[in-house]
Design a protein around this motif. Structure first.
Motif, PDB file in Angstrom:
ATOM      1  N   GLN A 196      -7.420 -21.292  -5.479  1.00  0.00           N
ATOM      2  CA  GLN A 196      -6.077 -20.853  -5.867  1.00  0.00           C
ATOM      3  C   GLN A 196      -6.092 -19.393  -6.317  1.00  0.00           C
ATOM      4  O   GLN A 196      -5.186 -18.619  -5.978  1.00  0.00           O
ATOM      5  N   ALA A 197      -7.120 -19.006  -7.083  1.00  0.00           N
ATOM      6  CA  ALA A 197      -7.194 -17.634  -7.578  1.00  0.00           C
ATOM      7  C   ALA A 197      -7.419 -16.640  -6.440  1.00  0.00           C
ATOM      8  O   ALA A 197      -6.833 -15.545  -6.433  1.00  0.00           O
ATOM      9  N   VAL A 198      -8.255 -17.000  -5.468  1.00  0.00           N
ATOM     10  CA  VAL A 198      -8.509 -16.103  -4.334  1.00  0.00           C
ATOM     11  C   VAL A 198      -7.277 -16.004  -3.447  1.00  0.00           C
ATOM     12  O   VAL A 198      -6.952 -14.921  -2.937  1.00  0.00           O
ATOM     13  N   ASP A 199      -6.570 -17.095  -3.255  1.00  0.00           N
ATOM     14  CA  ASP A 199      -5.342 -17.048  -2.455  1.00  0.00           C
ATOM     15  C   ASP A 199      -4.297 -16.123  -3.076  1.00  0.00           C
ATOM     16  O   ASP A 199      -3.467 -15.556  -2.372  1.00  0.00           O
ATOM     17  N   ALA A 200      -4.342 -15.987  -4.400  1.00  0.00           N
ATOM     18  CA  ALA A 200      -3.393 -15.081  -5.064  1.00  0.00           C
ATOM     19  C   ALA A 200      -3.696 -13.627  -4.764  1.00  0.00           C
ATOM     20  O   ALA A 200      -2.858 -12.755  -5.028  1.00  0.00           O
ATOM     21  N   TYR A 201      -4.894 -13.342  -4.217  1.00  0.00           N
ATOM     22  CA  TYR A 201      -5.219 -11.966  -3.847  1.00  0.00           C
ATOM     23  C   TYR A 201      -4.410 -11.491  -2.639  1.00  0.00           C
ATOM     24  O   TYR A 201      -4.102 -10.299  -2.533  1.00  0.00           O
ATOM     25  N   PHE A 202      -4.110 -12.390  -1.707  1.00  0.00           N
ATOM     26  CA  PHE A 202      -3.478 -11.986  -0.452  1.00  0.00           C
ATOM     27  C   PHE A 202      -2.128 -11.307  -0.664  1.00  0.00           C
ATOM     28  O   PHE A 202      -1.877 -10.248  -0.073  1.00  0.00           O
ATOM     29  N   PRO A 203      -1.220 -11.862  -1.480  1.00  0.00           N
ATOM     30  CA  PRO A 203       0.054 -11.140  -1.706  1.00  0.00           C
ATOM     31  C   PRO A 203      -0.150  -9.774  -2.342  1.00  0.00           C
ATOM     32  O   PRO A 203       0.617  -8.841  -2.063  1.00  0.00           O
ATOM     33  N   LEU A 204      -1.179  -9.635  -3.179  1.00  0.00           N
ATOM     34  CA  LEU A 204      -1.436  -8.341  -3.803  1.00  0.00           C
ATOM     35  C   LEU A 204      -1.872  -7.313  -2.767  1.00  0.00           C
ATOM     36  O   LEU A 204      -1.466  -6.151  -2.820  1.00  0.00           O
ATOM     37  N   VAL A 205      -2.711  -7.745  -1.822  1.00  0.00           N
ATOM     38  CA  VAL A 205      -3.143  -6.830  -0.768  1.00  0.00           C
ATOM     39  C   VAL A 205      -1.950  -6.412   0.086  1.00  0.00           C
ATOM     40  O   VAL A 205      -1.805  -5.244   0.458  1.00  0.00           O
ATOM     41  N   GLU A 206      -1.080  -7.371   0.399  1.00  0.00           N
ATOM     42  CA  GLU A 206       0.116  -7.056   1.179  1.00  0.00           C
ATOM     43  C   GLU A 206       1.024  -6.091   0.412  1.00  0.00           C
ATOM     44  O   GLU A 206       1.598  -5.160   0.992  1.00  0.00           O
ATOM     45  N   GLN A 207       1.165  -6.314  -0.887  1.00  0.00           N
ATOM     46  CA  GLN A 207       2.007  -5.427  -1.700  1.00  0.00           C
ATOM     47  C   GLN A 207       1.419  -4.021  -1.749  1.00  0.00           C
ATOM     48  O   GLN A 207       2.156  -3.024  -1.653  1.00  0.00           O
ATOM     49  N   LEU A 208       0.100  -3.938  -1.880  1.00  0.00           N
ATOM     50  CA  LEU A 208      -0.552  -2.627  -1.887  1.00  0.00           C
ATOM     51  C   LEU A 208      -0.392  -1.935  -0.537  1.00  0.00           C
ATOM     52  O   LEU A 208      -0.150  -0.721  -0.470  1.00  0.00           O
ATOM     53  N   ASN A 209      -0.494  -2.712   0.530  1.00  0.00           N
ATOM     54  CA  ASN A 209      -0.305  -2.153   1.872  1.00  0.00           C
ATOM     55  C   ASN A 209       1.120  -1.636   2.049  1.00  0.00           C
ATOM     56  O   ASN A 209       1.342  -0.574   2.654  1.00  0.00           O
ATOM     57  N   THR A 210       2.096  -2.368   1.521  1.00  0.00           N
ATOM     58  CA  THR A 210       3.495  -1.926   1.602  1.00  0.00           C
ATOM     59  C   THR A 210       3.714  -0.628   0.836  1.00  0.00           C
ATOM     60  O   THR A 210       4.428   0.273   1.294  1.00  0.00           O
ATOM     61  N   LEU A 211       3.100  -0.515  -0.344  1.00  0.00           N
ATOM     62  CA  LEU A 211       3.232   0.712  -1.131  1.00  0.00           C
ATOM     63  C   LEU A 211       2.633   1.915  -0.393  1.00  0.00           C
ATOM     64  O   LEU A 211       3.199   3.017  -0.419  1.00  0.00           O
ATOM     65  N   VAL A 212       1.513   1.687   0.301  1.00  0.00           N
ATOM     66  CA  VAL A 212       0.895   2.777   1.059  1.00  0.00           C
ATOM     67  C   VAL A 212       1.788   3.181   2.235  1.00  0.00           C
ATOM     68  O   VAL A 212       1.954   4.370   2.528  1.00  0.00           O
ATOM     69  N   ASP A 213       2.381   2.193   2.915  1.00  0.00           N
ATOM     70  CA  ASP A 213       3.307   2.511   4.012  1.00  0.00           C
ATOM     71  C   ASP A 213       4.512   3.302   3.497  1.00  0.00           C
ATOM     72  O   ASP A 213       5.003   4.214   4.177  1.00  0.00           O
ATOM     73  N   THR A 214       4.993   2.948   2.313  1.00  0.00           N
ATOM     74  CA  THR A 214       6.120   3.684   1.725  1.00  0.00           C
ATOM     75  C   THR A 214       5.743   5.137   1.444  1.00  0.00           C
ATOM     76  O   THR A 214       6.540   6.057   1.686  1.00  0.00           O
ATOM     77  N   LEU A 215       4.527   5.346   0.950  1.00  0.00           N
ATOM     78  CA  LEU A 215       4.066   6.719   0.714  1.00  0.00           C
ATOM     79  C   LEU A 215       4.017   7.517   2.009  1.00  0.00           C
ATOM     80  O   LEU A 215       4.403   8.685   2.051  1.00  0.00           O
ATOM     81  N   GLU A 216       3.563   6.869   3.064  1.00  0.00           N
ATOM     82  CA  GLU A 216       3.465   7.561   4.350  1.00  0.00           C
ATOM     83  C   GLU A 216       4.844   7.928   4.877  1.00  0.00           C
ATOM     84  O   GLU A 216       5.058   9.040   5.394  1.00  0.00           O
ATOM     85  N   GLU A 217       5.807   7.014   4.756  1.00  0.00           N
ATOM     86  CA  GLU A 217       7.169   7.307   5.205  1.00  0.00           C
ATOM     87  C   GLU A 217       7.785   8.448   4.395  1.00  0.00           C
ATOM     88  O   GLU A 217       8.436   9.339   4.953  1.00  0.00           O
ATOM     89  N   ARG A 218       7.607   8.417   3.092  1.00  0.00           N
ATOM     90  CA  ARG A 218       8.145   9.492   2.252  1.00  0.00           C
ATOM     91  C   ARG A 218       7.515  10.832   2.594  1.00  0.00           C
ATOM     92  O   ARG A 218       8.167  11.876   2.543  1.00  0.00           O
ATOM     93  N   LEU A 219       6.242  10.807   2.962  1.00  0.00           N
ATOM     94  CA  LEU A 219       5.547  12.046   3.278  1.00  0.00           C
ATOM     95  C   LEU A 219       6.107  12.690   4.541  1.00  0.00           C
ATOM     96  O   LEU A 219       6.239  13.921   4.619  1.00  0.00           O
ATOM     97  N   PHE A 220       6.469  11.868   5.524  1.00  0.00           N
ATOM     98  CA  PHE A 220       6.975  12.409   6.777  1.00  0.00           C
ATOM     99  C   PHE A 220       8.464  12.742   6.695  1.00  0.00           C
ATOM    100  O   PHE A 220       8.934  13.661   7.365  1.00  0.00           O
ATOM    101  N   GLU A 221       9.203  11.969   5.901  1.00  0.00           N
ATOM    102  CA  GLU A 221      10.639  12.226   5.810  1.00  0.00           C
ATOM    103  C   GLU A 221      10.945  13.448   4.959  1.00  0.00           C
ATOM    104  O   GLU A 221      11.770  14.286   5.330  1.00  0.00           O
ATOM    105  N   HIS A 222      10.306  13.556   3.825  1.00  0.00           N
ATOM    106  CA  HIS A 222      10.593  14.683   2.921  1.00  0.00           C
ATOM    107  C   HIS A 222       9.335  14.983   2.128  1.00  0.00           C
ATOM    108  O   HIS A 222       8.876  14.167   1.321  1.00  0.00           O
ATOM    109  N   PHE A 223       8.776  16.154   2.371  1.00  0.00           N
ATOM    110  CA  PHE A 223       7.533  16.533   1.691  1.00  0.00           C
ATOM    111  C   PHE A 223       7.800  16.740   0.202  1.00  0.00           C
ATOM    112  O   PHE A 223       8.730  17.427  -0.188  1.00  0.00           O
ATOM    113  N   ASP A 224       6.950  16.112  -0.600  1.00  0.00           N
ATOM    114  CA  ASP A 224       7.069  16.223  -2.049  1.00  0.00           C
ATOM    115  C   ASP A 224       5.672  16.449  -2.613  1.00  0.00           C
ATOM    116  O   ASP A 224       4.753  15.647  -2.376  1.00  0.00           O
ATOM    117  N   GLU A 225       5.508  17.536  -3.332  1.00  0.00           N
ATOM    118  CA  GLU A 225       4.194  17.867  -3.877  1.00  0.00           C
ATOM    119  C   GLU A 225       3.712  16.821  -4.884  1.00  0.00           C
ATOM    120  O   GLU A 225       2.509  16.668  -5.093  1.00  0.00           O
TER     121      GLU A 225
END
Length: 356
Positions: A181-210
């Motif tokens: 059960q504890a290891v299965d709880a890791y999967f949503p966290l990895v997905e959430q971290l992956n989503t946050l990284v994708d958001t950073l990439e989109e923001r970087l291409f749409e509008h550069f922010d230092e």
């Protein structure tokens, strides 16, 4: 990621179930830990007194699970007074910095794993919070220790109360279910971290922010912190899967192999996130370099055009009495016109050579 079917606590088709009675227990004290005990006859006991727990451990019969809150001094004292665990492993349960590990003692094995989740108490979306979960696995008992309520323990308790026969499959299977059960709880966290990284990439291409550089490094810190806990857990599960252990049957080790495979998938996903972050950082640095080059180009054009103007102005600023157009009423306007002409010629040369 798709949810996988759980085989750890499900009965095979040939397993026959009987109606399991629950034995009446005395009035539980607030200092008693949460506990479940399945007698050899199938009767279930809950909220067991410490003296009764000692009798069960010494008898070696039935299957016992005790869930201890380490913040309670009375409950934590049972680790030494009732179970007689080694003082080194008992001390580890009081330290939140104890690393993930597997240790084997003559009467039991000691396992430490870390539960990871995003800290909701801070405004930073990349802050991680770790909660250590400790296991003492013996012949007929499992003791779990944690400082804050752990979801995997709560889920396991609810399932075992509904179906006490699952407790009869052995204490090692109860530990398997909690770790699973504890290891299965890791999967949503990895997905959430992956989503946050994708958001950073989109923001970087749409509008550069230092200021994105700070979030990129926070995301890298979160990915490395996550990996730092999953990596040792993978090694612990590898030991539980392959090393012979007196308290884990060989047929049960197959179930731990399933969790081991999941940790490998999580490690691969974290490596992918790390590669994505490296790409985002490289893109950020490239955009920063391009913006700097653009600014330098503009400054170079200004300097190139201003240079001949400075020369002309410097020549006419000399203190010579005999100079062309010095005393002419049109001398000043002629100098300005020559400056404009020189600037126009310089712009034409720069554009012709495609430097602008």
């Amino acid at each position: 990621m798709r949810a996988r079917p759980r085989a750890c606590l499900t009965r095979p088709p040939s397993y026959t179930s009987d109606v399991t009675a629950t034995a009446p227990s005395p009035q539980a004290s607030k200092h008693w830990p949460i506990s479940l005990y399945r007698r050899p006859d199938g009767t279930l006991e809950q909220d067991i007194a410490p003296l009764r727990i000692r009798e069960i451990v010494q008898s070696g019969e039935g299957e016992l699970w005790v869930d201890i809150d380490s913040t309670s001094m009375h409950q934590h004292a049972l680790l030494e007074k009732v179970f007689d665990f080694h003082h080194l492993s008992v001390e580890d349960t009081l330290s939140p910095d104890t690393r993930v590990k597997f240790e084997e003692y003559p009467p039991y094995v000691f396992v430490v794993m870390a539960g990871v989740r995003f800290d909701e108490g801070t405004p930073d979306p990349f802050d991680l919070e770790t909660i250590n979960l400790y296991f003492f696995l013996g012949k007929n008992f499992l003791v779990t220790v944690h400082a804050v309520p752990h979801k995997s323990c709560v889920t396991a308790r609810e399932r075992l109360v509904r179906n006490p026969e699952l407790l009869g499959r052995g204490a090692e299977m109860t530990m398997h279910h909690i770790i699973d059960q504890a290891v299965d709880a890791y999967f949503p966290l990895v997905e959430q971290l992956n989503t946050l990284v994708d958001t950073l990439e989109e923001r970087l291409f749409e509008h550069f922010d230092e200021r994105l550089i700070h979030e990129i490094f926070k995301a890298k810190r979160a990915a490395f912190g996550f990996r730092r806990h999953v990596g040792p857990l993978r090694e612990v599960l590898n030991i539980l899967t392959n090393r012979p252990c007196a308290f884990i049957r060989s047929e049960t080790q197959l179930y731990y192999r399933d969790i081991y495979d999941h940790t490998i998938r999580i490690m691969e996903s974290l490596d992918t996130v790390r590669d994505l972050l490296a790409g985002v950082l490289e893109t950020y640095l490239s955009q920063t370099s391009n913006r700097m080059n653009k600014v330098m180009k503009q400054l170079s054009v200004v300097a190139t055009i201003a240079l001949p103007l400075i020369v002309v102005g410097g020549v006419y600023g000399m203190n010579f009495s005999q100079m062309p157009f010095t005393h002419s009423p049109f001398g000043f306007y002629g100098a300005l016109l020559s400056m404009v002409a020189v600037s126009g010629v310089m712009l034409w040369v720069l554009k012709k050579n495609k430097w602008l």
